[in-house]
Design a protein around this motif. Structure first.
Motif, PDB file in Angstrom:
ATOM      1  N   GLY A  61       0.796  -1.355   0.139  1.00 32.94           N
ATOM      2  CA  GLY A  61      -0.204   0.025  -0.139  1.00 32.94           C
ATOM      3  C   GLY A  61       0.614   1.268   0.097  1.00 32.94           C
ATOM      4  N   SER A  62       2.357   1.141   0.179  1.00 30.92           N
ATOM      5  CA  SER A  62       3.047   2.378   0.002  1.00 30.92           C
ATOM      6  C   SER A  62       3.378   2.545  -1.291  1.00 30.92           C
ATOM      7  N   PHE A  63       4.224   3.352  -1.601  1.00 25.52           N
ATOM      8  CA  PHE A  63       4.350   3.806  -2.972  1.00 25.52           C
ATOM      9  C   PHE A  63       5.748   4.124  -3.141  1.00 25.52           C
ATOM     10  N   VAL A  64       6.405   3.888  -4.244  1.00 31.06           N
ATOM     11  CA  VAL A  64       7.603   4.329  -4.725  1.00 31.06           C
ATOM     12  C   VAL A  64       7.885   5.212  -5.892  1.00 31.06           C
ATOM     13  N   MET A  65       8.686   6.162  -5.908  1.00 28.31           N
ATOM     14  CA  MET A  65       8.773   7.096  -7.041  1.00 28.31           C
ATOM     15  C   MET A  65      10.272   7.239  -7.336  1.00 28.31           C
ATOM     16  N   VAL A  66      10.739   6.828  -8.704  1.00 30.61           N
ATOM     17  CA  VAL A  66      12.105   7.243  -9.212  1.00 30.61           C
ATOM     18  C   VAL A  66      12.068   8.604 -10.018  1.00 30.61           C
ATOM     19  N   GLN A  67      13.103   9.432  -9.810  1.00 30.28           N
ATOM     20  CA  GLN A  67      12.989  10.737 -10.819  1.00 30.28           C
ATOM     21  C   GLN A  67      14.116  10.919 -11.016  1.00 30.28           C
ATOM     22  N   MET A  81      16.994   8.887  -9.081  1.00 25.49           N
ATOM     23  CA  MET A  81      16.977   8.988  -7.617  1.00 25.49           C
ATOM     24  C   MET A  81      15.604   8.219  -7.217  1.00 25.49           C
ATOM     25  N   ALA A  82      15.646   7.476  -6.160  1.00 26.20           N
ATOM     26  CA  ALA A  82      14.385   6.603  -5.537  1.00 26.20           C
ATOM     27  C   ALA A  82      13.838   7.218  -4.310  1.00 26.20           C
ATOM     28  N   TYR A  83      12.540   7.126  -4.131  1.00 27.43           N
ATOM     29  CA  TYR A  83      11.762   7.687  -2.814  1.00 27.43           C
ATOM     30  C   TYR A  83      10.728   6.505  -2.428  1.00 27.43           C
ATOM     31  N   LEU A  84      10.816   6.450  -1.184  1.00 22.54           N
ATOM     32  CA  LEU A  84       9.601   5.498  -0.636  1.00 22.54           C
ATOM     33  C   LEU A  84       8.568   6.531   0.210  1.00 22.54           C
ATOM     34  N   ALA A  85       7.300   6.211  -0.115  1.00 26.09           N
ATOM     35  CA  ALA A  85       6.288   7.147   0.591  1.00 26.09           C
ATOM     36  C   ALA A  85       5.101   6.409   1.269  1.00 26.09           C
ATOM     37  N   SER A  86       4.690   6.899   2.184  1.00 31.39           N
ATOM     38  CA  SER A  86       3.419   6.154   2.575  1.00 31.39           C
ATOM     39  C   SER A  86       2.059   6.781   2.017  1.00 31.39           C
ATOM     40  N   SER A  87       2.156   7.847   1.534  1.00 31.58           N
ATOM     41  CA  SER A  87       1.105   8.695   0.930  1.00 31.58           C
ATOM     42  C   SER A  87       1.554   9.206  -0.615  1.00 31.58           C
ATOM     43  N   LEU A  88       0.781   9.792  -1.404  1.00 32.43           N
ATOM     44  CA  LEU A  88       0.997  10.533  -2.673  1.00 32.43           C
ATOM     45  C   LEU A  88       1.490  11.649  -2.688  1.00 32.43           C
ATOM     46  N   THR A  89       1.361  12.389  -1.477  1.00 31.66           N
ATOM     47  CA  THR A  89       1.593  13.736  -1.430  1.00 31.66           C
ATOM     48  C   THR A  89       2.966  13.958  -0.564  1.00 31.66           C
ATOM     49  N   ASP A  90       3.576  12.944  -0.128  1.00 36.77           N
ATOM     50  CA  ASP A  90       4.848  13.186   0.716  1.00 36.77           C
ATOM     51  C   ASP A  90       5.834  11.961   0.488  1.00 36.77           C
ATOM     52  N   PHE A  91       6.851  12.504  -0.300  1.00 35.22           N
ATOM     53  CA  PHE A  91       7.810  11.597  -0.619  1.00 35.22           C
ATOM     54  C   PHE A  91       9.114  11.504   0.010  1.00 35.22           C
ATOM     55  N   GLY A  92       9.128  12.385   0.764  1.00 35.74           N
ATOM     56  CA  GLY A  92      10.524  12.491   1.814  1.00 35.74           C
ATOM     57  C   GLY A  92      11.722  12.808   1.017  1.00 35.74           C
ATOM     58  N   MET A  93      12.997  12.304   1.487  1.00 34.23           N
ATOM     59  CA  MET A  93      14.182  12.441   0.844  1.00 34.23           C
ATOM     60  C   MET A  93      14.563  11.388  -0.130  1.00 34.23           C
TER      61      MET A  93
END
Length: 348
Positions: A61-67, A81-93
């Motif tokens: 249920g979490s999300f991963v973003m690469v950019q 770069m890769a990001y792990l996030a618990s929501s679709l509005t806060d991707f952290g560092m």
């Protein structure tokens, strides 16, 4: 009789003018996007820039973003770069996956999730690896092992470009369909004239032992899209004289919904984000009404944006459309935006 002809001519003319304004006046289907702050490592170097995002929902249920950032259009900082996030509005560092090569540059990251494994791929251009392989561009990547540091277990070469007049691996997106892995990429001509030719499709049976082969190049419909000939501000609103232009797809992302393959795409540093759908997972039909249009949005955000690369996630039968555009406070910085709308209310 002459009066009747004049009235009929006027009526037909007004219908044509009305259709023209309806078809080409700047408009969009999605709400105006809200900015999502993205944090990069080494902000003095990467400036919290986000140019080429790809977002996927994970098994838990979490999300991963690469950019890949591209501050001031400097490809030396275009590192995945890769990001792990618990929501679709806060991707952290973000975590840096690969640094600037000795020569050439990185670009176009894509993330793929299968079972409980995450794979990341990205395109490298003119690097020592490319020179060793005798290619100007290749797509590399592999499985991610440690999610805290987002490090590769090992990397492989997956697909490569051997077309000297253009690119068959631009913006690679991996999908799985009917038991096969499919890389979709933009088929783009650079010489003698820059233009989109369509979509290239590469098929393989393994991610650990890559065996991908180019199986098809499919022309893209590149429809006429809305643009403006000139604009005039009256009060607090900008009005436009519409003018059509031919769409020239540059970057895209894919998602599956209801058994269909959907595409969100845009032209390079341009005005419209478009939605296309494929019933056979090969040929795409593009909706004429943009998901997002920068002239339409300008009336609400107060400045002119230019789009580069969208990505999308469907959650609770709603389309979460992310796209990148120049920031209002710093035109050299690319910023991430999010717009949400129910799939049932979207034309395609």
């Amino acid at each position: 009789m002459r009066k009747t002809i004049v009235i009929l001519f006027t009526f037909v003319f007004m219908i044509i003018i009305g259709w023209y304004f309806y078809r080409f006046y700047p408009q969009q289907q999605m709400p105006v996007g809200k900015s999502i702050f993205v944090v990069t490592p080494a902000p003095e170097r990467y400036h919290n820039d986000c140019l080429h995002p790809c977002i996927r929902r994970l098994w838990d249920g979490s999300f991963v973003m690469v950019q890949s950032p591209y501050y001031a259009w400097n490809n030396k900082v275009e590192n995945p770069m890769a990001y792990l996030a618990s929501s679709l509005t806060d991707f952290g560092m973000g975590n840096l996956l690969d640094d600037t090569p000795e020569v050439g540059f990185n670009s176009d990251p894509n993330v793929f999730m299968e079972d409980s494994s995450v794979y990341v791929f990205y395109r490298v251009c003119g690097t020592p690896l490319c020179q060793e392989l005798g290619m100007d561009k290749v797509v590399i990547g592999g499985k991610i092992g440690d999610y805290d540091t987002m490090r590769f277990i090992e990397k492989h070469v997956y697909i490569y470009n051997n077309w000297h007049q253009g690119d068959l691996i631009q913006c690679p997106i991996l999908m799985r369909h009917n038991g096969e892995y499919l890389f979709y990429a933009v088929w783009y001509q650079y010489w003698p004239k820059r233009k989109n030719r369509g979509v290239a499709i590469w098929e393989g049976s393994s991610l650990e032992y890559p065996d991908f082969q180019l199986i098809d190049t499919i022309p893209f419909d590149n429809p006429l899209v809305c643009d403006k000939l000139f604009q005039k501000r009256i009060g607090n609103h900008i009005y436009y004289l519409p003018f059509p232009k031919r769409y020239d797809m540059w970057h895209f992302d894919l998602f599956e919904y209801g058994g269909k393959l959907f595409m969100v795409s845009c032209a390079e540093k341009n005005d419209n984000i478009m939605l296309s759908v494929s019933m056979d997972w090969k040929r795409f039909k593009t909706c004429w009404k943009p998901l997002v249009n920068n002239h339409c949005s300008e009336n609400y955000i107060g400045y002119r944006q230019y789009y580069y690369k969208p990505t999308a996630v469907v959650q609770n039968d709603s389309l979460y459309l992310f796209y990148t555009a120049n920031a209002k406070d710093d035109s050299d910085r690319n910023q991430l935006f999010l717009s949400v709308k129910a799939m049932k209310d979207i034309e395609y």
